[in-house]
Scaffold this active site. Structure first.
Site, PDB file in Angstrom:
ATOM      1  N   HIS A 159       2.864  40.410  29.418  1.00 29.86           N
ATOM      2  CA  HIS A 159       4.056  40.806  30.180  1.00 29.86           C
ATOM      3  C   HIS A 159       3.720  41.924  31.163  1.00 29.86           C
ATOM      4  O   HIS A 159       4.228  41.966  32.278  1.00 29.86           O
ATOM      5  CB  HIS A 159       5.157  41.308  29.236  1.00 29.86           C
ATOM      6  CG  HIS A 159       5.707  40.265  28.328  1.00 29.86           C
ATOM      7  ND1 HIS A 159       5.465  40.257  26.976  1.00 29.86           N
ATOM      8  CD2 HIS A 159       6.490  39.181  28.569  1.00 29.86           C
ATOM      9  CE1 HIS A 159       6.093  39.242  26.420  1.00 29.86           C
ATOM     10  NE2 HIS A 159       6.706  38.565  27.358  1.00 29.86           N
ATOM     11  N   LYS A 180       1.143  30.906  31.031  1.00 28.47           N
ATOM     12  CA  LYS A 180       0.958  30.559  29.619  1.00 28.47           C
ATOM     13  C   LYS A 180       1.982  29.487  29.201  1.00 28.47           C
ATOM     14  O   LYS A 180       1.658  28.537  28.516  1.00 28.47           O
ATOM     15  CB  LYS A 180       1.074  31.841  28.806  1.00 28.47           C
ATOM     16  CG  LYS A 180       1.544  31.742  27.417  1.00 28.47           C
ATOM     17  CD  LYS A 180       0.504  31.314  26.439  1.00 28.47           C
ATOM     18  CE  LYS A 180       1.042  31.309  25.039  1.00 28.47           C
ATOM     19  NZ  LYS A 180       2.480  31.257  24.912  1.00 28.47           N
ATOM     20  N   VAL A 204      -3.069  36.004  30.253  1.00 27.11           N
ATOM     21  CA  VAL A 204      -3.943  37.090  29.784  1.00 27.11           C
ATOM     22  C   VAL A 204      -4.431  36.701  28.387  1.00 27.11           C
ATOM     23  O   VAL A 204      -3.660  36.183  27.569  1.00 27.11           O
ATOM     24  CB  VAL A 204      -3.172  38.430  29.733  1.00 27.11           C
ATOM     25  CG1 VAL A 204      -4.061  39.552  29.219  1.00 27.11           C
ATOM     26  CG2 VAL A 204      -2.624  38.768  31.118  1.00 27.11           C
ATOM     27  N   SER A 261       0.614  36.098  23.245  1.00 27.36           N
ATOM     28  CA  SER A 261       1.947  35.545  23.016  1.00 27.36           C
ATOM     29  C   SER A 261       2.663  36.435  22.004  1.00 27.36           C
ATOM     30  O   SER A 261       2.025  36.975  21.088  1.00 27.36           O
ATOM     31  CB  SER A 261       1.815  34.131  22.441  1.00 27.36           C
ATOM     32  OG  SER A 261       3.017  33.745  21.804  1.00 27.36           O
TER      33      SER A 261
END
Ligand code: PAF
Length: 301
Positions: free
Chosen positions: A41, A156, A183, A192
């Site tokens: 994020h 993602k 990432v 995640s």
């Protein structure tokens, strides 16, 4: 120490804090999230800042019940607002919009929702019916409430990104939808919020998803079948990993012509698997060799 973001929990507060920015003609960036913010994020927030310059970066933190099916992990989805606000402060976010469920859905389940089309029934949609209807509906609401110029989403959740981009175009929202690269942990596991559910054994196994995608990438010049087989071999070699789907599609998630032309084609490989009870997804861009009949050297199969 920089001042933290302004916290808005109602539509009125959000519109009041954005008013002066709009009055000054600033461009607004939105990063929609469900909270439990991690480094992935943070990279979305950095990209939003890069794209919007001095304009306000708004992040929404809202665990959207409409995108969870009964029996999914809505109740145990992590809620970590204080830590999230600290991440937002560190990344220079201007406004955090963290509404309640009734603020977003004042009349309960909405009567009118966004129909995500046929792609929403495939891949993720096959095991999560209704999921993308819920995602697109809340994103449309967040676009309506924030009226951003641009919005950033992670690659993602690639199918989600493709569908949101398509919604923005088809419904003429005027919002530029930007995808940010995934990432990864040093062993390749895609970051995640659900990774925190993995115990240490499952965590060690979970890196198999990205290893499988890399194997596909290495074999992609031999065509779709070779790439898929290479990924499957890696997944099958790891015990305790229950594959939900492994698919190679076009970058817009259309079906590829597997008979193969003679041109190299861009593709995307996507995987979903349960590892120790936690469902994980990952994906990677591929450049697929044009000659479907070309095979990897025998010893390499
Ligand atoms: O990717 C997510 O976190 C969510 O699906 C989103 C886009 C914030 C909508 O609830």
């Amino acid at each position: 120490m920089t001042a933290g973001p302004l916290l808005a929990t109602t539509r009125e507060e959000l519109s009041a804090v954005l008013g002066p920015h709009r009055g000054a003609g600033a461009r607004v960036a939105l990063v929609p999230t469900m909270g439990a913010l991690h480094d992935g994020h943070e990279s979305l927030l950095r990209l939003a800042r890069e794209r919007v310059g001095d304009g306000p970066v708004v992040t929404s933190i809202f665990v959207n019940p409409l995108q969870f099916a009964p029996g999914e992990d809505l109740d145990r989805y992590p809620r970590t607002l204080d830590a999230d606000l600290e991440v937002c402060r560190r990344q220079g976010v201007d406004v955090v919009f963290a509404p309640s469920v009734t603020e977003v859905y004042p009349d309960g389940d909405p009567l009118v929702t966004v129909d995500p089309g046929l792609l929403a029934a495939e891949l993720e949609g096959e095991s999560r019916p209704g999921h993308f209807r819920g995602v697109l509906t809340v994103v449309a609401k967040l676009f309506g409430l924030t009226r951003p110029d641009l919005a950033v989403f992670g690659e993602k959740d690639f199918q989600q990104l493709v569908l949101i981009r398509r919604m923005s175009r088809d419904l003429c929202t005027g919002v530029e939808v930007i995808g940010a690269p995934t990432v990864r942990e040093p062993d390749g596991l895609a970051l995640s919020s659900r990774n925190r559910f993995l115990d240490s054994e499952a965590r060690a196994r979970a890196a198999v998803l990205s290893r499988a995608l890399r194997a596909a990438e290495e074999h992609a010049s031999y065509g779709v079948e070779a790439a898929r087989d290479a990924a499957l071999r890696v997944l099958e070699g790891e015990p305790g990993v229950d594959v939900d789907y492994l698919a190679i599609r076009t970058p817009e998630l259309g079906h590829l012509d597997e008979t193969g032309g003679h041109e190299a084609a861009a593709g995307r490989i996507l995987v979903a698997a349960r590892v120790g009870g936690t469902r994980l997804i990952d994906n990677l861009a591929l450049v697929l060799g044009g000659q479907a009949h070309a095979r990897p050297p025998v010893g390499d199969r």
